[in-house]
Enzyme design. Structure first.
Site, short mmCIF file in Angstrom:
data_model
loop_
_atom_site.label_atom_id
_atom_site.label_comp_id
_atom_site.label_asym_id
_atom_site.label_seq_id
_atom_site.Cartn_x
_atom_site.Cartn_y
_atom_site.Cartn_z
CE LYS A 267 -0.25 2.05 3.47
NZ LYS A 267 -0.18 2.92 4.68
CB ALA B 173 7.47 -1.03 11.65
N GLY C 171 1.62 -0.86 4.49
CA GLY C 171 0.59 -1.88 4.71
C GLY C 171 1.05 -2.99 5.61
N GLY C 172 2.08 -3.71 5.18
CA GLY C 172 2.69 -4.73 6.02
C GLY C 172 1.69 -5.68 6.64
N GLY C 173 1.58 -5.63 7.97
CA GLY C 173 0.68 -6.52 8.69
C GLY C 173 -0.77 -6.34 8.29
CB SER C 174 -2.80 -3.35 7.38
OG SER C 174 -2.69 -2.69 8.62
CB ALA C 175 -0.92 -5.69 3.03
CG ASP D 147 -3.55 1.70 6.95
OD1 ASP D 147 -4.32 2.68 7.02
OD2 ASP D 147 -2.31 1.80 6.96
#
Length: 284
Positions: free
Chosen positions: A17, A103, A107-111, A143
């Site tokens: 993202k 971090a 997006g990371g963990g949200s994606a 997110d």
């Protein structure tokens, strides 16, 4: 799509993202912030795969797997929430190939959580719409609903009130992402925001609004991670359509007219700054 990992039956990309603009309007009593943003997504990211299994289990590998918990993880929370709300008793063995920095404002963990919900929606035969999955995802993070859709959209409220941008003029553009391999705390960056409301996003075509927009978290992030100034100047040197920091950082991005231009800029960036992570891709 078919999973490439042995034993896995299906997989889903957790698309990276970027925030083309991020206007912070005010702090809210619950610790969140009222924002106006434009979300866009690359066609690359982490990869989540699934196979039959007992209960919900997660395995993690990949370049950025280090330090991540396979139990205290947003992917597991998302999977269990979907199972509980849908009355699913079938288990799932999930695998996360962690390709995006942790971090990093992309997006990371949200994606990952969003991709897990899309994947398990298929795997468990639930046939829920993306809108229904986005509603389920709301408690998982600001997110996550946008990442469920993974298409260009405008976010208001805490970022979860979404207006999809149909027929947008981002099609055909490519992006270069660069990250200095420094993890930053979203909470810390938001806490360092000066609290000044500098106004909302404008109206009009998405590219025009994005180019005229700001990232109000860029200044506090630079104060904590000074190399961001060098990264943004480096990106600007390649005359992109636009260049900004994404989210709360520390990933910066530049949009280009073609993927070839983005790849060429990536090559030069990697020669100029050795300790960076980069990714190129087209806007979905």
């Amino acid at each position: 799509m078919s999973g490439s990992i042995s034993g896995m039956t299906d997989s889903e990309t957790a698309y990276a993202k970027i925030n083309l603009a991020l206007h912070v309007r005010k702090r809210l009593p619950d610790g969140y912030h009222q924002i106006e943003t434009i979300f866009a997504f690359l066609d690359h990211g982490d990869l989540i795969s699934v196979a039959p299994g007992e209960g919900v289990r997660l395995e993690i590998d990949g370049r950025f797997a280090g330090g991540l918990s396979s139990t205290d993880n947003l992917v597991v929370q998302a999977a269990r929430r979907l199972a509980d709300l849908s009355g699913v008793s079938q288990g799932a063995r999930l695998h996360l190939d962690k390709r995006l920095p942790v971090a990093s404002g992309i997006g990371g963990g949200s994606a990952d959580a969003a991709a897990a919900l899309r994947l398990l929606n298929r795997f468990w035969g639930l046939d829920l719409s993306l809108a229904a999955l986005a509603d389920i995802a709301k408690p998982l993070g600001a997110d996550v609903p946008a990442c469920i859709h993974s298409e260009t959209c405008r976010g208001t409220g805490i970022g979860q009130d979404l207006a999809m941008i149909s027929g947008d003029d981002l099609q055909g553009y490519a992006a270069l992402l660069i990250n200095p391999l420094v993890a930053v705390s979203t909470a810390e960056i938001f806490a360092a925001w000066d609290g000044v409301d500098r106004g909302g996003l404008g109206e009009g075509r998405v590219m025009e609004v994005a180019r005229n927009g700001r990232n109000d978290l860029q200044k506090p992030a630079i104060a904590l991670v000074p190399i961001l100034t060098d990264m943004l100047q480096l990106l600007d040197a390649y005359q992109p359509v636009m260049a900004k920091m994404s989210g709360s950082g520390a990933t910066c991005f530049a949009l280009f007219d073609t993927l070839d231009a983005a790849v060429e800029a990536e090559h030069h960036c990697r020669k100029t700054i050795s300790e960076i992570w980069t990714m190129t891709g087209e806007i979905r």
